[in-house]
Design a protein around this motif. Structure first.
Motif: not given
Length: 240
Positions: A7-11, A45-49, A71
């Motif tokens: 799961i990535i919360k970044k482009d 920066e944490r960007i995903g899991y 992480d």
């Protein structure tokens, strides 16, 4: 079908061509110590899991906030992607975990994969502090002796190396000598010093050297609590 989700919360386009780094809590906890130290000192920066089928039901507050078992961090300045593994996946998931992460890395057109592990210092025969190996597609070289032929690598780091080779990805494995019987911050510092040179990071390792005893004791307590809690039956678990 894989039970591992990333799961990535970044482009994702921003991550293209970056360098990927990870390690695990194996000999001396060197891989874990080194990766966590890099993530914190670089203020990444944490960007995903990474989430697995048998996801561990344990969390705690780390310096960056709520920690999940696996992480993913990003360093925009140095274009680095780090996977920080606070605990090991269940052994039955090791292969799927490694395979899916490596396939995800391949989609990102990663520049290089750097894996941090350790060697049992009881088998050290020379003065070198570290050995290394690389996949056939890796063009990087280090001024240290390579891992001896026929020596075995086992565990999740070996699987990351194997899947990198299978997927034709450039991967290099750093293996500083470490104490098998305890947490070894000094060995982690050795790995970071090499990464500093390779990636022009300038991450200080003074804390790892100066506070080695405290770090060792803190991580040992944490690991004992994790192992105790994860081994309990459901009726005996402490829920908060």
């Amino acid at each position: 079908m894989s039970n591992v989700k990333i799961i990535i919360k970044k482009d994702l386009s921003e991550l293209k061509g970056s360098t990927f780094i990870t390690g695990f809590r194996t000999i001396g906890e060197v891989g874990y110590l080194a990766i966590r130290h890099l993530a914190l000192k670089r203020k990444m920066e944490r960007i995903g899991y990474v989430v697995t089928k048998y996801y561990r039901d344990v969390t705690f507050v780390d310096d960056y906030g709520i920690a999940t078992p696996f992480d993913i961090f990003y360093d925009k300045d140095k274009h680095l992607v780090l996977l920080l593994n606070h605990i090991l996946p269940f052994q039955r998931e090791w292969n799927d975990f490694a395979s899916q992460v490596i396939k995800w890395i391949k989609k990102l057109s990663i520049n290089n994969i750097l894996l941090v592990g350790a060697l049992d210092k009881r088998y050290k025969v020379g003065n070198e502090s570290l050995k290394w190996l690389k996949t056939s597609k890796c063009s990087l070289n280090l001024d240290y002796p390579q891992l001896d032929k026929q020596l075995l690598m086992v565990g999740p780091l070996a699987l990351f190396t194997l899947h990198s080779e299978i997927e034709d990805l450039p991967a290099l494995v750093l293996l500083p000598y470490a104490d098998r019987e305890r947490t070894d911050p000094v060995a982690a510092a050795t790995a970071i010093e090499v990464l500093n040179k390779m990636l022009s990071l300038n991450v200080s390792v003074d804390e790892l050297y100066e506070e080695a005893k405290r770090i060792e004791e803190d991580l040992q307590k944490q690991m004992e609590l994790l192992q105790k809690e994860l081994s309990r039956g459901s009726a005996d678990r402490v829920y908060m």
